[in-house]
Every structure is written in structure tokens, then in C-alpha cells.
Design a protein around this motif. Structure first.
Motif, PDB file in Angstrom:
ATOM      1  N   LEU A   1       6.230  -6.969   7.941  1.00 47.02           N
ATOM      2  CA  LEU A   1       5.896  -5.902   8.631  1.00 47.02           C
ATOM      3  C   LEU A   1       4.822  -5.736   9.875  1.00 47.02           C
ATOM      4  CD1 LEU A   1       6.160  -3.607   5.407  1.00 47.02           C
ATOM      5  CD2 LEU A   1       7.964  -4.157   6.896  1.00 47.02           C
ATOM      6  N   GLN A   2       5.100  -6.532  10.710  1.00 45.15           N
ATOM      7  CA  GLN A   2       4.096  -6.666  11.718  1.00 45.15           C
ATOM      8  C   GLN A   2       4.952  -6.951  13.021  1.00 45.15           C
ATOM      9  OE1 GLN A   2       1.447  -9.820  11.468  1.00 45.15           O
ATOM     10  NE2 GLN A   2       2.639 -11.018  10.170  1.00 45.15           N
TER      11      GLN A   2
ATOM     12  N   ARG B   1       4.947  -8.979   2.790  1.00 45.36           N
ATOM     13  CA  ARG B   1       4.148  -7.771   3.556  1.00 45.36           C
ATOM     14  C   ARG B   1       3.791  -8.566   5.221  1.00 45.36           C
ATOM     15  NH1 ARG B   1      -1.405  -7.674   0.246  1.00 45.36           N
ATOM     16  NH2 ARG B   1       0.119  -7.685  -1.534  1.00 45.36           N
TER      17      ARG B   1
ATOM     18  N   TRP C   1       1.463  -0.207  15.166  1.00 46.37           N
ATOM     19  CA  TRP C   1       1.627   0.482  14.065  1.00 46.37           C
ATOM     20  C   TRP C   1       2.723   0.925  13.489  1.00 46.37           C
ATOM     21  CZ3 TRP C   1       3.736   5.133  14.675  1.00 46.37           C
ATOM     22  CH2 TRP C   1       3.944   5.943  15.697  1.00 46.37           C
TER      23      TRP C   1
ATOM     24  N   VAL D   1       6.825  -0.756  10.492  1.00 45.83           N
ATOM     25  CA  VAL D   1       6.818  -0.431   9.076  1.00 45.83           C
ATOM     26  C   VAL D   1       8.167   0.351   8.654  1.00 45.83           C
ATOM     27  CG1 VAL D   1       4.508  -0.023   9.286  1.00 45.83           C
ATOM     28  CG2 VAL D   1       5.950   2.002   9.613  1.00 45.83           C
ATOM     29  N   PRO D   2       8.277   0.262   7.009  1.00 51.84           N
ATOM     30  CA  PRO D   2       9.763   0.996   6.469  1.00 51.84           C
ATOM     31  C   PRO D   2       9.810   2.397   7.030  1.00 51.84           C
ATOM     32  CG  PRO D   2       8.646  -0.357   4.967  1.00 51.84           C
ATOM     33  CD  PRO D   2       7.829  -0.450   6.133  1.00 51.84           C
ATOM     34  N   GLU D   3      11.017   2.972   7.107  1.00 51.03           N
ATOM     35  CA  GLU D   3      11.366   4.240   7.585  1.00 51.03           C
ATOM     36  C   GLU D   3      10.663   5.119   6.736  1.00 51.03           C
ATOM     37  OE1 GLU D   3      15.338   7.274   7.944  1.00 51.03           O
ATOM     38  OE2 GLU D   3      15.435   5.182   7.046  1.00 51.03           O
ATOM     39  N   SER D   4      10.365   4.821   5.330  1.00 53.80           N
ATOM     40  CA  SER D   4       9.912   6.059   4.641  1.00 53.80           C
ATOM     41  C   SER D   4       8.251   6.135   4.795  1.00 53.80           C
ATOM     42  CB  SER D   4       9.784   5.166   3.109  1.00 53.80           C
ATOM     43  OG  SER D   4       9.272   4.161   3.093  1.00 53.80           O
ATOM     44  N   ARG D   5       7.916   5.002   5.433  1.00 52.95           N
ATOM     45  CA  ARG D   5       6.174   5.262   5.940  1.00 52.95           C
ATOM     46  C   ARG D   5       6.338   6.182   7.304  1.00 52.95           C
ATOM     47  NH1 ARG D   5       3.003   0.756   3.986  1.00 52.95           N
ATOM     48  NH2 ARG D   5       1.377   2.165   5.053  1.00 52.95           N
ATOM     49  N   LEU D   6       7.244   6.334   7.882  1.00 48.48           N
ATOM     50  CA  LEU D   6       7.139   7.387   9.076  1.00 48.48           C
ATOM     51  C   LEU D   6       7.829   8.435   8.820  1.00 48.48           C
ATOM     52  CD1 LEU D   6       8.507   4.333  11.610  1.00 48.48           C
ATOM     53  CD2 LEU D   6       6.147   5.287  11.370  1.00 48.48           C
ATOM     54  N   LYS D   7       8.198   8.660   7.452  1.00 46.98           N
ATOM     55  CA  LYS D   7       9.004  10.146   7.586  1.00 46.98           C
ATOM     56  C   LYS D   7       8.277  11.172   8.027  1.00 46.98           C
ATOM     57  CE  LYS D   7      12.049  11.975   3.901  1.00 46.98           C
ATOM     58  NZ  LYS D   7      12.486  11.983   2.498  1.00 46.98           N
TER      59      LYS D   7
ATOM     60  N   ASP E   1      15.269  -0.017  12.325  1.00 48.91           N
ATOM     61  CA  ASP E   1      15.866   0.249  10.792  1.00 48.91           C
ATOM     62  C   ASP E   1      16.770  -1.105  10.176  1.00 48.91           C
ATOM     63  OD1 ASP E   1      14.104   2.337  10.569  1.00 48.91           O
ATOM     64  OD2 ASP E   1      15.778   3.852  11.006  1.00 48.91           O
TER      65      ASP E   1
END
Length: 234
Positions: free
Chosen positions: A146-147, A143, A23, A26-32, A219
Motif C-alpha cells: 500500500l505504497q 502492508r 497518501w 490505500v484501499p477504497e474503504s480508507r478514502l470513503k 481500485d
């Protein structure tokens, strides 16, 4: 302190480690939000740190980057990186399930195409020519990048080459070899990620306690992906 650290490992880090390689690409924004929750936990571990903004005194929450370094703990992006590298190392040793191994292809090339040269803790161990251990696939849909199948090979090619260069510079045996010893590889990766995580901005544009993309190899890979996508769209 030891009890608090055990609580952190049991109730916070254990949840972050669970299937992080699946999981975490993903971009940093999704993990913020998840990273913010981890930082709240790390502040509770450290005595004297402030977890909330004090309206009366105007004191902001304590910076967590020095706390992670002091206690030798990995931040969320590097927990994910460690999990991905471990998964790719198991594939390299051919001890992963066959359906996982089929996602990756071992490379016969000796140069890397990711264009990343992350700073190393040892300046003598700069990787002049990076070896590709895995083929780095390309996808038509952004997309799909991102895997694990996209991020994993690029991350492994980048970090394994740097760790090998560092161990060689220090007169040690390279760790990226086909054997069944997983613990030495894991320890070397953790040491390297902790060193990368604690580095300040290369030009001192921001304070040393601020988080920057250079503190996380994932990142860097995603930023390189975004820049390539922007050039392609122009």
C-alpha cells in the motif's frame, strides 16, 4: 456556474491534489469519508442536485457520477491516479529528485504481469500485449504493497499502454516518449481517466450512475492484489 467551479478548484480539489501520490495508495474503504466530502462539494456545484436525504419526500441525495462527467471533473480515486502517473512520468524523464527516482526501476521486459485489462473508450485500441515501462516489485508484507513503490509501476504500466494504444489508433503520435513535454501527457491521462470514470457496469448489473471498481484503475490494481493474496493464503 464559472464562479462555483472556481471555488471547487480552489477550496476542494486543491486540497485533494496536495501530495496525493504519497497518501492515496490505500484501499477504497480508507478514502470513503474523503470521497463523500468531495461528492458533497460536487453536488453544490451542480444546480438542481440534492445534497441530503429528504425525510418527508424520501428523496435520496443526487448521484454524483453523472455530475462529474458533465463538468469533466475527476473523482477522488482518479485524482490520486493522475497524481501518481504524473510522478512516475517525471521519474521517467529523470526530472524528479534522485531519492524518488531510486524507488523505481525501468523495465526491459515487454509483457505485463498485472493481469489487468481495463476497458478502453475506443474498442479498437485494446491492448493485446501490454508493455512494461517499470519493473513491478513484490513485497513479503502485504502492508508494504500500500505504497507508491508498489502501486505506481503497476498503474503506469497499465494506463500508459492504454493511452498509447488509443493515440496510435487515432493516428496520433504516442505520448509515452522521452521528452520534456509534460502537459500533453497530463491532458491525455486526464481524458483517459474521465472516459474510464464514466463507464457503466460491463454487464449492466447496476445502474449507470453507480460507482464501480472499473471506474478507477487504482481500485482495479488493489482488487487484483487482494485476489492474489487470497489465492496465496489458500
Amino acid at each position: 456556474y464559472r464562479a462555483l467551479k472556481n471555488l471547487y478548484h480552489s477550496f476542494i480539489e486543491s486540497h485533494l491534489l496536495y501530495c496525493a501520490s504519497a497518501w492515496g495508495c490505500v484501499p477504497e474503504s480508507r478514502l470513503k469519508a474523503l470521497f463523500s466530502a468531495q461528492k458533497k462539494g460536487i453536488r453544490a456545484l451542480h444546480r438542481g442536485s440534492s445534497s441530503f436525504y429528504d425525510k418527508e419526500s424520501g428523496t435520496a441525495p443526487s448521484h454524483t457520477k453523472p455530475i462529474f462527467s458533465e463538468h469533466c471533473l475527476l473523482a477522488l480515486p482518479n485524482i490520486i491516479a493522475k497524481s501518481i502517473l504524473g510522478a512516475l512520468y517525471r521519474v521517467k524523464l529523470n526530472i524528479s529528485p534522485s531519492n524518488i527516482c531510486l524507488l523505481f526501476s525501468h523495465s526491459k521486459n515487454t509483457s505485463s504481469s498485472n493481469g489487468l485489462d481495463a476497458p478502453s473508450c475506443n474498442t479498437r485500441s485494446a491492448v493485446a500485449r501490454q508493455v512494461n515501462y517499470y519493473d513491478e516489485p513484490t513485497f513479503k508484507l502485504s502492508r508494504s504493497e500500500l505504497q507508491l513503490a508498489y502501486v505506481g509501476p503497476r498503474l503506469y504500466n497499465l494506463i500508459a499502454a492504454q493511452v498509447n494504444a488509443e493515440t496510435k489508433a487515432n493516428g496520433q503520435e504516442q505520448l509515452d516518449i522521452r521528452n520534456s513535454y509534460f502537459d500533453p501527457f497530463k491532458k491525455a491521462i486526464t481524458k483517459h481517466l474521465l472516459c474510464t470514470q464514466g463507464q457503466p457496469h460491463p454487464t449492466n448489473d447496476v445502474g449507470p450512475e453507480e460507482w464501480i471498481p472499473q471506474n478507477s484503475p487504482i481500485d482495479q490494481i488493489l482488487l487484483a492484489r487482494n485476489s492474489r493474496s487470497q489465492k496465496t493464503s489458500l
